[in-house]
Write a protein that holds these residues in place. Structure first.
Motif, PDB file in Angstrom:
ATOM      1  N   UNK A 129     -35.625   9.552  -3.929  1.00 35.62           N
ATOM      2  CA  UNK A 129     -36.301   8.584  -3.068  1.00 35.62           C
ATOM      3  C   UNK A 129     -35.224   7.639  -2.551  1.00 35.62           C
ATOM      4  N   UNK A 130     -34.905   7.736  -1.265  1.00 32.52           N
ATOM      5  CA  UNK A 130     -33.726   7.080  -0.698  1.00 32.52           C
ATOM      6  C   UNK A 130     -34.134   5.856   0.129  1.00 32.52           C
ATOM      7  N   UNK A 131     -33.439   4.747  -0.120  1.00 30.92           N
ATOM      8  CA  UNK A 131     -33.701   3.504   0.613  1.00 30.92           C
ATOM      9  C   UNK A 131     -32.379   2.938   1.113  1.00 30.92           C
ATOM     10  N   UNK A 132     -32.363   2.475   2.350  1.00 30.20           N
ATOM     11  CA  UNK A 132     -31.179   1.838   2.943  1.00 30.20           C
ATOM     12  C   UNK A 132     -31.356   0.318   2.883  1.00 30.20           C
ATOM     13  N   UNK A 133     -30.417  -0.344   2.230  1.00 26.39           N
ATOM     14  CA  UNK A 133     -30.524  -1.797   2.074  1.00 26.39           C
ATOM     15  C   UNK A 133     -30.552  -2.520   3.416  1.00 26.39           C
ATOM     16  N   UNK A 134     -29.699  -2.104   4.346  1.00 29.70           N
ATOM     17  CA  UNK A 134     -29.646  -2.799   5.635  1.00 29.70           C
ATOM     18  C   UNK A 134     -30.938  -2.614   6.425  1.00 29.70           C
ATOM     19  N   UNK A 135     -31.558  -1.432   6.301  1.00 29.60           N
ATOM     20  CA  UNK A 135     -32.790  -1.190   7.044  1.00 29.60           C
ATOM     21  C   UNK A 135     -33.878  -2.182   6.667  1.00 29.60           C
ATOM     22  N   UNK A 136     -33.915  -2.583   5.397  1.00 29.91           N
ATOM     23  CA  UNK A 136     -34.935  -3.527   4.958  1.00 29.91           C
ATOM     24  C   UNK A 136     -34.736  -4.881   5.636  1.00 29.91           C
ATOM     25  N   UNK A 137     -33.501  -5.191   6.000  1.00 29.77           N
ATOM     26  CA  UNK A 137     -33.233  -6.459   6.701  1.00 29.77           C
ATOM     27  C   UNK A 137     -33.866  -6.497   8.089  1.00 29.77           C
ATOM     28  N   UNK A 138     -34.250  -5.358   8.617  1.00 34.34           N
ATOM     29  CA  UNK A 138     -34.827  -5.297   9.966  1.00 34.34           C
ATOM     30  C   UNK A 138     -36.343  -5.456   9.966  1.00 34.34           C
TER      31      UNK A 138
ATOM     32  N   UNK B 146     -36.837   4.411   3.615  1.00 35.83           N
ATOM     33  CA  UNK B 146     -36.467   3.295   4.489  1.00 35.83           C
ATOM     34  C   UNK B 146     -35.115   3.585   5.104  1.00 35.83           C
ATOM     35  N   UNK B 147     -35.134   4.076   6.317  1.00 32.98           N
ATOM     36  CA  UNK B 147     -33.888   4.368   7.042  1.00 32.98           C
ATOM     37  C   UNK B 147     -34.076   4.011   8.504  1.00 32.98           C
ATOM     38  N   UNK B 148     -34.716   2.848   8.719  1.00 34.31           N
ATOM     39  CA  UNK B 148     -35.022   2.443  10.094  1.00 34.31           C
ATOM     40  C   UNK B 148     -33.757   2.181  10.904  1.00 34.31           C
ATOM     41  N   UNK B 149     -32.699   1.712  10.244  1.00 33.20           N
ATOM     42  CA  UNK B 149     -31.453   1.395  10.943  1.00 33.20           C
ATOM     43  C   UNK B 149     -30.349   2.305  10.417  1.00 33.20           C
ATOM     44  N   UNK B 150     -29.819   3.156  11.293  1.00 29.15           N
ATOM     45  CA  UNK B 150     -28.759   4.087  10.906  1.00 29.15           C
ATOM     46  C   UNK B 150     -27.575   3.935  11.853  1.00 29.15           C
ATOM     47  N   UNK B 151     -26.385   3.756  11.285  1.00 30.93           N
ATOM     48  CA  UNK B 151     -25.179   3.716  12.098  1.00 30.93           C
ATOM     49  C   UNK B 151     -24.733   5.143  12.396  1.00 30.93           C
ATOM     50  N   UNK B 152     -23.837   5.284  13.356  1.00 31.57           N
ATOM     51  CA  UNK B 152     -23.320   6.612  13.668  1.00 31.57           C
ATOM     52  C   UNK B 152     -22.551   7.186  12.484  1.00 31.57           C
ATOM     53  N   UNK B 153     -21.872   6.323  11.730  1.00 28.51           N
ATOM     54  CA  UNK B 153     -21.158   6.790  10.540  1.00 28.51           C
ATOM     55  C   UNK B 153     -22.135   7.355   9.518  1.00 28.51           C
ATOM     56  N   UNK B 154     -23.264   6.700   9.343  1.00 31.23           N
ATOM     57  CA  UNK B 154     -24.259   7.188   8.390  1.00 31.23           C
ATOM     58  C   UNK B 154     -24.864   8.501   8.855  1.00 31.23           C
ATOM     59  N   UNK B 155     -25.145   8.608  10.134  1.00 32.54           N
ATOM     60  CA  UNK B 155     -25.705   9.857  10.658  1.00 32.54           C
ATOM     61  C   UNK B 155     -24.734  11.010  10.477  1.00 32.54           C
ATOM     62  N   UNK B 156     -23.464  10.750  10.739  1.00 29.31           N
ATOM     63  CA  UNK B 156     -22.453  11.788  10.572  1.00 29.31           C
ATOM     64  C   UNK B 156     -22.329  12.184   9.107  1.00 29.31           C
TER      65      UNK B 156
ATOM     66  N   UNK C  15     -40.122   5.889  10.610  1.00 30.66           N
ATOM     67  CA  UNK C  15     -39.369   5.709  11.855  1.00 30.66           C
ATOM     68  C   UNK C  15     -37.870   5.617  11.604  1.00 30.66           C
ATOM     69  N   UNK C  16     -37.267   6.621  11.009  1.00 32.39           N
ATOM     70  CA  UNK C  16     -35.821   6.563  10.715  1.00 32.39           C
ATOM     71  C   UNK C  16     -34.987   6.538  11.995  1.00 32.39           C
TER      72      UNK C  16
ATOM     73  N   UNK D 141     -35.103  10.468  17.338  1.00 29.26           N
ATOM     74  CA  UNK D 141     -34.760  11.861  17.644  1.00 29.26           C
ATOM     75  C   UNK D 141     -33.319  12.162  17.277  1.00 29.26           C
ATOM     76  N   UNK D 142     -32.410  11.222  17.578  1.00 27.53           N
ATOM     77  CA  UNK D 142     -31.005  11.434  17.265  1.00 27.53           C
ATOM     78  C   UNK D 142     -30.766  11.533  15.759  1.00 27.53           C
ATOM     79  N   UNK D 143     -31.544  10.797  14.986  1.00 28.77           N
ATOM     80  CA  UNK D 143     -31.356  10.786  13.536  1.00 28.77           C
ATOM     81  C   UNK D 143     -31.992  11.984  12.855  1.00 28.77           C
TER      82      UNK D 143
END
Length: 219
Positions: free
Chosen positions: A18-27, A76-86, A103-104, A118-120
């Motif tokens: 179960x994966x959660x992104x800390x920065x995404x929660x800030x959004x 929770x992956x609402x905010x993804x950087x290009x580095x994270x996607x790669x 809505x990742x 779509x990109x993610x």
């Protein structure tokens, strides 16, 4: 129990994450409890009752390849950087099932965009509005995953999206108006699932575990 785990020489390596992104929660905006309570809080009870061990992981641990599992839920992956996607593309083990929740990738450097989703994830989505955000199993969802009952918030969630299916996609659940809410896509990398309603259930997790080769200890 904690002492026994701490003294073990074998690392805890569950087959479900179960994966959660800390920065995404800030959004998250104010009054976001109707979204976050079922997705981030109540989901722990669902995972705990799925019949297999699961682990809670930070997104960066998956992006870096430090943690992997046959079945991964990105809660929770609402905010993804290009580095994270790669990193997610590069460090994906063959045959992995990834469940993209709600809505990742929606929040990007250029603002809020369905194109970021779509990109993610590879799934094309469109805005959806309904009095209920619950997902209702289709005949395919019942046969393939063993789903029998609807799940998810029975109120409107904003933002909410419906999947625009492509050829070969399997629609496993819909919203009340028939719009796709749970879609499975098989690719060379493994299985990708888009879960539009912000909630998981033990039967859903169990069904996805079975088709992902995860060993279930109990029903």
């Amino acid at each position: 129990v904690e002492n026994a785990r701490l003294k073990s020489d074998t690392p805890f390596a569950p087959q479900i994450l179960a994966v959660v992104d800390e920065d995404s929660v800030n959004h998250l905006a104010g009054q976001s409890r109707p979204l976050t309570f079922p997705l981030l809080y109540q989901s722990r009870a669902a995972f705990g009752r799925c019949g297999a061990p699961y682990g809670q992981a930070l997104l960066d641990d998956v992006v870096s390849g430090r943690m992997n599992a046959p079945l991964q839920f990105f809660l929770a992956a609402w905010s993804l950087t290009e580095r994270q996607r790669e990193g997610l593309r590069k460090n994906r083990a063959p045959g992995t099932t990834r469940v993209w929740c709600h809505a990742p990738g929606y929040a990007g450097t250029d603002g809020l965009s369905a194109e970021g989703i779509r990109a993610a994830t590879g799934f094309r989505v469109a805005p959806h509005r309904s009095e209920s955000s619950a997902a209702i199993p289709t005949a395919d969802g019942k046969a393939m995953l063993g789903l029998s009952e609807s799940w998810g918030p029975t109120t409107n969630i904003s933002p909410l999206f419906r999947v625009v299916p492509e050829r070969g996609d399997r629609i496993l659940a819909t919203f009340g108006d028939g719009s796709p809410a749970l879609v499975l896509r098989e690719t060379q990398a493994g299985k990708d699932v888009f879960l539009a309603t912000p909630a998981v259930s033990p039967p859903l997790i169990r069904g996805l575990a079975r088709i992902s080769g995860v060993h279930l200890y109990t029903d």
